[in-house]
Design a protein around this motif. Structure first.
Motif, PDB file in Angstrom:
ATOM      1  N   LEU A  37       1.023  -1.378   0.018  1.00  0.00           N
ATOM      2  CA  LEU A  37       0.429  -0.086   0.036  1.00  0.00           C
ATOM      3  C   LEU A  37       0.517   1.344  -0.036  1.00  0.00           C
ATOM      4  N   ARG A  38       0.115   2.051  -0.589  1.00  0.00           N
ATOM      5  CA  ARG A  38       1.123   3.876  -0.332  1.00  0.00           C
ATOM      6  C   ARG A  38       1.374   4.251   0.625  1.00  0.00           C
ATOM      7  N   ALA A  42      -3.931   5.467   1.853  1.00  0.00           N
ATOM      8  CA  ALA A  42      -4.759   3.720   1.054  1.00  0.00           C
ATOM      9  C   ALA A  42      -5.957   3.978   1.888  1.00  0.00           C
ATOM     10  N   ASP A  43      -6.063   4.103   3.332  1.00  0.00           N
ATOM     11  CA  ASP A  43      -7.173   4.362   3.943  1.00  0.00           C
ATOM     12  C   ASP A  43      -7.481   4.908   4.697  1.00  0.00           C
ATOM     13  N   LEU A  58      -4.632   5.083  14.393  1.00  0.00           N
ATOM     14  CA  LEU A  58      -5.519   6.664  14.260  1.00  0.00           C
ATOM     15  C   LEU A  58      -6.464   6.662  12.710  1.00  0.00           C
ATOM     16  N   PRO A  59      -7.328   5.714  13.316  1.00  0.00           N
ATOM     17  CA  PRO A  59      -8.547   6.707  11.523  1.00  0.00           C
ATOM     18  C   PRO A  59      -8.889   7.605  11.053  1.00  0.00           C
ATOM     19  N   GLN A  60      -9.533   7.038  10.442  1.00  0.00           N
ATOM     20  CA  GLN A  60      -9.646   8.302   9.640  1.00  0.00           C
ATOM     21  C   GLN A  60      -8.672   9.565  10.085  1.00  0.00           C
ATOM     22  N   SER A  96     -13.909   9.680  -0.514  1.00  0.00           N
ATOM     23  CA  SER A  96     -13.288   9.536  -0.376  1.00  0.00           C
ATOM     24  C   SER A  96     -12.049   9.557   0.636  1.00  0.00           C
ATOM     25  N   GLN A  97     -12.206  10.329   1.429  1.00  0.00           N
ATOM     26  CA  GLN A  97     -11.447  11.007   2.359  1.00  0.00           C
ATOM     27  C   GLN A  97      -9.380  11.296   2.132  1.00  0.00           C
TER      28      GLN A  97
END
Length: 576
Positions: free
Chosen positions: A94-95, A130-131, A152-154, A207-208
């Motif tokens: 992933l990037r 990616a996320d 730490l999501p988002q 898409s954040q």
């Protein structure tokens, strides 16, 4: 939101008639510029492609690192907890990119990272494209140990300088920017390029993606060029009105306030007066934090701080900035402190009734357009009341802005019970949840909306602002969240917690509630408070606004129309 070296203002010459017919919110076709026009971004993407072929797929931070920083980065990237985030579950790379490696501050250290109090720890911040998530690793370089890793999501760390330059290249090469300005701008005319942003109904929002907003000032207008650094394209351009200003333009100023660093960022002063004992310090990005707050030797707060300022403009086409406030150097604060906080008496008609701690954070060009001035204030009263306050002194990048400061208040006690007034009685909250204060919200007879008690019946009523204070607004219109305490949810300094421009409850704290709210009855609780402050430059109705006036001495001085918001905590007697 990197610490600004200053604000460079280069106002161009297009006449006002060329600007007025332009419609706001012009979306670009998302076509990548020729690589020759964006050498910094092209070189960066070459490094991205090379990283995807490596065993550890990540773009490392190389320029400007000393030996300790390189060691910390290397140790972090070899930690299995970090590596687990670098590839998809199926194994594809992933990037990923290291955005920052910096010395850990006192405000970064929690019980989980207590080893850093005696060691030499560095904080490694990684962004996962990616996320749209971040990983923060705390590394003790003396013992060569990764002390802690937080996912730490988002959330998005603050971008490094090469990405700031890449964003400017993309903006100045875009025909939409040239068309809007009436000429091709230079890189030196872009300001605010490091501030993350979003634009509703674009990929930044849906898409954040990682988006920033180089801004060009032209007379009484500002052109925002919203750049998607995930895809390397211009998202769109938008004009805002700055409002008439008498403020003279300034050149770039460097923030080099070593005294602040020494007095408040690397030390923890304390106060003992009016029955209160507490410590305070400037954090890297969460403003002025008070901690271990006691009244008559009874612990009241573990800590309180101002995590973020979300600033949105232009209503339905909402766009804006997420601002951090904090230390002037070696931090991620976009709006830094210039001097220590003021500690002043609180008075009524009869005398002193307590004291207040007030910390100012401001851009070097304030009150010039596209400069910000924020205040974090804590009020402590001799009768046991206290208030946590966030204030905006303007001026900002438009006269149609809404400020949403995110305050985190970590309440003492691990057996607390929360209840909200429902127009007739106190209704217990058994699980994590949020509420919105509106113009029709009902309060109890004393003006309280919440009550938080411990097992012995001691605690506090909570009174949001609803007309009892002099500065605007008349109503805080606050989003109020109550969550179960978890150390990784804000005990240390937080990176950007939420997008700038949401107009609903999605201000950041809702992430800690999620789809499955936890039980909170009889638990250690955190109260998050996010008011909504509308600015105005309408004569006689100014709020969250600033301009300059000429004094009798023939110099300019700021004229401020402040706005502020924050809850008052009022003690509940035992058994009440």
């Amino acid at each position: 939101m990197l610490g600004l070296a200053g604000i460079l203002v280069m106002c161009g010459a297009p006449a006002a008639p060329q600007l007025l017919p332009l419609e706001p919110g012009i979306l670009a076709p998302r076509v990548a510029p020729p690589q020759a026009a964006i050498p910094e971004y092209a070189a960066h993407m070459t490094r991205v492609q090379e990283s995807l072929k490596q065993e550890v797929p990540i773009v490392m931070l190389n320029e400007g690192l000393d030996g300790a920083q390189r060691t910390a980065q290397d140790l972090a990237l070899h930690d299995p907890r970090v590596r687990a985030k670098l590839r998809a579950t199926s194994g594809e790379p992933l990037r990923n990119e290291v955005f920052d490696v910096r010395p850990a501050r006192q405000s970064d250290i929690t019980d989980e990272t207590a080893a850093c109090r005696s060691g030499r720890c560095l904080r490694v911040e990684i962004y996962h494209y990616a996320d749209n998530s971040a990983t923060v690793a705390m590394v003790d370089v003396d013992t060569r140990t990764v002390v802690a890793v937080a996912d730490l999501p988002q959330m998005q760390p603050d971008i490094p300088k090469n990405l700031e330059q890449a964003a400017i290249e993309i903006a100045i090469s875009a025909p939409e920017v040239e068309q809007a300005l009436g000429r091709k701008p230079s890189a030196e005319q872009a300001t605010m390029a490091e501030m993350k942003t979003s634009l509703n109904n674009t990929r930044c929002e849906r898409s954040q993606h990682l988006c920033v907003a180089p801004t060009f000032l032209v007379g009484e207008k500002a052109l925002w060029a919203i750049v998607d650094l995930t895809d390397g394209v211009l998202v769109g351009v938008q004009w805002t009105n700055l409002g008439a200003s008498q403020t003279p333009k300034i050149t770039e100023k460097t923030i080099q306030d070593s005294a602040i660093m020494a007095q408040l960022c690397d030390q923890v002063p304390s106060i003992d007066r009016d029955g209160w004992k507490l410590s305070y310090m400037l954090t890297s990005s969460d403003g002025l934090r008070v901690a271990d707050v006691r009244f008559r030797d009874q612990l009241v707060l573990h800590s309180a701080k101002l995590v973020d300022w979300h600033v949105s403009y232009s209503g339905k086409q909402a766009f804006g900035y997420s601002d951090a406030v904090g230390c002037p150097l070696f931090s991620t604060a976009a709006v830094p402190a210039y001097q220590p906080p003021s500690i002043s008496d609180l008075r009524d008609g009869k005398g002193v009734i307590g004291f207040a701690i007030d910390q100012e954070f401001r851009h070097p060009g304030w009150p010039q357009p596209c400069s910000y001035n924020y205040h974090s204030r804590y009020e402590f009263y001799q009768d046991g009341r206290f208030r946590v306050v966030a204030a905006s002194w303007g001026r900002g990048c438009g006269n149609d802005g809404t400020y949403r400061p995110v305050m985190r208040i970590d309440l003492a006690g691990d057996q607390n019970h929360a209840a909200a007034w429902d127009d007739a009685s106190w209704k217990p909250w058994s699980t994590e949840q949020w509420a919105l204060q509106t113009d029709t919200t009902a309060y109890n007879a004393d003006g309280y909306l919440f009550r938080i008690l411990d097992g012995a019946g001691r605690g506090y009523f909570v009174a949001p602002g609803h007309g009892q204070y002099t500065p605007p607004p008349k109503n805080d219109h606050a989003y109020i969240y109550v969550t179960r305490h978890h150390p990784e949810e804000g005990d240390a300094d937080m990176i950007t917690i939420g997008p700038c421009c949401n107009t609903n409850e999605q201000q950041g704290p809702e992430k800690f509630i999620g789809a499955s709210p936890e039980a909170i009855d009889g638990a250690h609780l955190v109260l998050w408070y996010t008011p909504q402050l509308k600015n105005s430059d309408t004569p006689g109705q100014e709020a969250c606004w600033a301009d300059s006036r000429v004094t009798a001495s023939g110099v300019y001085t700021p004229k401020v129309w402040a706005c502020e918001a924050g809850p008052m905590f009022v003690p509940v007697g035992s058994g009440q």
